[in-house]
Scaffold this active site. Structure first.
Site, mmCIF file in Angstrom:
data_model
loop_
_atom_site.group_PDB
_atom_site.id
_atom_site.type_symbol
_atom_site.label_atom_id
_atom_site.label_comp_id
_atom_site.label_asym_id
_atom_site.label_seq_id
_atom_site.Cartn_x
_atom_site.Cartn_y
_atom_site.Cartn_z
ATOM 1 N N PHE A 148 32.829 38.485 33.546
ATOM 2 C CA PHE A 148 34.011 37.765 33.402
ATOM 3 C C PHE A 148 34.078 36.823 34.784
ATOM 4 O O PHE A 148 34.490 37.291 35.866
ATOM 5 C CB PHE A 148 35.310 38.509 33.141
ATOM 6 C CG PHE A 148 36.285 37.258 32.955
ATOM 7 C CD1 PHE A 148 36.671 36.878 31.729
ATOM 8 C CD2 PHE A 148 37.253 37.109 33.999
ATOM 9 C CE1 PHE A 148 37.508 35.809 31.451
ATOM 10 C CE2 PHE A 148 38.317 36.097 33.735
ATOM 11 C CZ PHE A 148 38.337 35.410 32.533
ATOM 12 N N ASP A 234 32.062 37.513 43.215
ATOM 13 C CA ASP A 234 33.346 37.204 42.617
ATOM 14 C C ASP A 234 34.154 38.467 42.842
ATOM 15 O O ASP A 234 34.320 39.431 42.265
ATOM 16 C CB ASP A 234 32.988 37.054 41.397
ATOM 17 C CG ASP A 234 34.544 36.305 40.613
ATOM 18 O OD1 ASP A 234 35.486 36.848 41.322
ATOM 19 O OD2 ASP A 234 34.506 36.023 39.524
ATOM 20 N N LYS A 276 43.543 35.377 42.671
ATOM 21 C CA LYS A 276 44.391 36.143 42.473
ATOM 22 C C LYS A 276 45.263 36.680 43.558
ATOM 23 O O LYS A 276 46.103 36.004 43.825
ATOM 24 C CB LYS A 276 43.859 37.365 41.831
ATOM 25 C CG LYS A 276 43.488 36.864 40.291
ATOM 26 C CD LYS A 276 43.135 37.996 39.381
ATOM 27 C CE LYS A 276 42.730 37.464 38.016
ATOM 28 N NZ LYS A 276 41.268 37.366 37.569
HETATM 29 C C1 LIG Z 1 40.455 36.361 36.750
HETATM 30 C C2 LIG Z 1 39.182 36.222 37.220
HETATM 31 C C3 LIG Z 1 38.637 35.065 37.363
HETATM 32 C C4 LIG Z 1 39.037 33.768 36.860
HETATM 33 O O1 LIG Z 1 40.534 33.319 37.612
HETATM 34 P P1 LIG Z 1 41.437 32.528 37.044
HETATM 35 O O2 LIG Z 1 42.481 32.376 38.220
HETATM 36 O O3 LIG Z 1 41.930 32.917 35.654
HETATM 37 O O4 LIG Z 1 40.938 31.077 36.932
HETATM 38 C C5 LIG Z 1 37.306 34.899 38.034
HETATM 39 N N1 LIG Z 1 36.654 36.156 38.165
HETATM 40 C C6 LIG Z 1 37.336 37.088 38.134
HETATM 41 C C7 LIG Z 1 36.215 38.473 38.434
HETATM 42 C C8 LIG Z 1 38.267 37.333 37.641
HETATM 43 O O5 LIG Z 1 38.853 38.654 37.351
#
Ligand SMILES: *Cc1c(COP(=O)(O)O)cnc(C)c1O
Length: 428
Positions: A148, A234, A276
């Site tokens: 994701f 990520d 986040k």
């Molecule tokens: C939440 C998330 C995203 C996307 O972030 P948004 O601010 O919702 O665009 C990308 N990568 C990971 C691992 C995430 O948990």
């Protein structure tokens, strides 16, 4: 769909409003929140809950953190947005702060996680053409099944979740997918010509908190080095103390504050993606970090963002990262995570409603003993809500438990008690 007849008319009215006027791209738990402080949130009827989602790990520092909200308010009243057409007196301080904090030469400031992932993909490709010498339009990025990384058309194109990508095509080329935590598959993918990078979550959060084998990140790092490909982490969900180290790629780092003295287990990414909790959840702030040899391939006019690096974001992010150190949230997440998993093991041993717990630090998930197509995990979350704890199922039969990292041991044990009582009362 859950029945809403047990909800107050007040709650129902808010739900109906969203239902009537908002796109139906989410399926929220039937609770309407109006206030948050620390580990707690309150609904519109005044009922108090422990927040065990923390807005998908954005609120690591806790709701309404006084210093973070103060930074937000003061800067909003002073200067909110200049665009990058002009310099401002906040961005440079933040860029210095965040690069030193994570140990990279440069940062490219963005707003959301998906925007930062897109930026990392563009950066990786440009580096591949201009530094590695891959022929134009031939660059490949290796990704993992179950990933994701956000919701843009490019990102969903390499998702393996049909909900995420069905009927959103045509998809862009240039991605190859391998099973997660499969070093042999990665080795094979890397042996193809034109591989520019490997994009990976150190723990797959959305997929259900899948934690790879201890050595996967380090071996992946080494494979990228051997093949002159970029290792792109990520850490939008796993980063910033959530898993009991500053970054999940830090492995079993036990440094006291942040990763200045890198332990041998550290799988340092070439490109680090954050979001986040970079703002503690009060404002959208994300970032891409890399060293000069990579970041400097992007020249003026080649990438940008109207809001990226705005003065509020700069001030808020400094306050949010400072809170991580000041309140020793890395250490707290590590210690309480161990207690939480131990307590869950104990409950799992006594009840066949739950199968197992997995995770790291305070990013954990419990697998419910039913098919992923069943609504058992959903109903268990509704029951937890009734008992004062908010969590959300992910991928059917998995429940993620991720409280703010400021939670105390006493509060955590209170939550364990709520989970245990709910499990005891629950009938499938
Ligand atoms: C939440 C998330 C995203 C996307 O972030 P948004 O601010 O919702 O665009 C990308 N990568 C990971 C691992 C995430 O948990």
């Amino acid at each position: 769909m859950q029945s809403t007849n047990l909800l107050s008319t007040n709650t129902q009215a808010y739900i109906e409003l969203e239902d009537r006027y908002g796109a139906h791209n989410y399926h929220p738990l039937p609770v309407v929140l109006e206030k948050g402080e620390g580990v707690y949130v309150w609904d519109v009827d005044g009922k108090k809950y422990f927040d065990f989602l923390s807005a998908y790990s954005a609120v690591n520092q806790g709701h309404a953190h006084p210093k973070i909200t103060q930074a937000l308010i003061e800067q909003a009243q002073t200067l909110a947005l200049t665009s990058r057409a002009f310099y401002n007196n906040c961005l440079g301080d933040y860029e210095k702060f965040v690069t030193q904090y994570f140990g990279f030469d440069k940062v490219l400031p963005t707003n959301t996680g998906a925007e930062a992932v897109e930026t990392a993909i563009k950066l990786c490709r440009k580096w591949a053409y201009e530094k590695k010498g891959i022929a134009e339009n031939q660059a490949l990025i290796v990704v993992c099944e179950g990933n994701f990384h956000g919701r843009t058309t490019t990102i969903v194109s390499f998702s393996s979740d049909p909900d995420s990508n069905k009927n959103f095509g045509p998809y862009p080329a240039g991605f190859i997918s391998i099973p997660y935590d499969d070093i042999d598959a990665l080795k094979e993918a890397m042996s193809q010509p034109n591989v520019a990078g490997f994009l990976v979550e150190p723990i797959q959060g959305e997929a259900g908190v899948y934690t790879p084998s201890e050595d996967f990140m380090r071996q992946a790092r080494a494979l990228c080095t051997q093949n002159n490909a970029l290792f792109i982490a990520d850490e939008v969900q796993t980063g910033i103390a959530r898993t009991g180290s500053l970054l999940a790629v830090c492995g079993n780092c036990t440094c006291q504050t942040k990763c200045e003295r890198q332990p041998a287990t550290y799988a340092r990414p070439d490109i680090l993606i954050l979001g986040k909790a970079l703002s503690g959840g009060v404002y959208p702030v994300s970032a891409v970090l890399a060293d000069d040899a990579i970041m400097m391939v992007i020249k003026p006019g080649q990438h940008g963002s109207t809001f990226g690096g705005n003065p509020i974001a700069a001030k808020v992010a400094i306050a949010a990262l400072t809170a991580i150190d000041d309140e020793k949230l890395i250490q707290n997440a590590r210690k309480l995570g161990e207690i939480f998993r131990k307590e869950m093991q104990r409950i799992i041993a006594q009840h066949d409603l739950l199968i197992k717990v997995r995770g790291k630090g305070l990013l954990n998930a419990v697998v419910v003993n039913d098919s992923p197509d069943s609504d058992t995990a959903w109903r268990l979350c509704v029951a937890l809500k009734e008992n004062g704890l908010l969590a959300k199922p992910t991928h059917g039969n998995i429940i993620r438990f991720a409280p703010p990292l400021i939670i105390t041991e006493k509060q955590l044990l209170e939550c364990v008690q709520i989970i245990e009582t709910t499990v005891q009362q629950f009938t499938k």
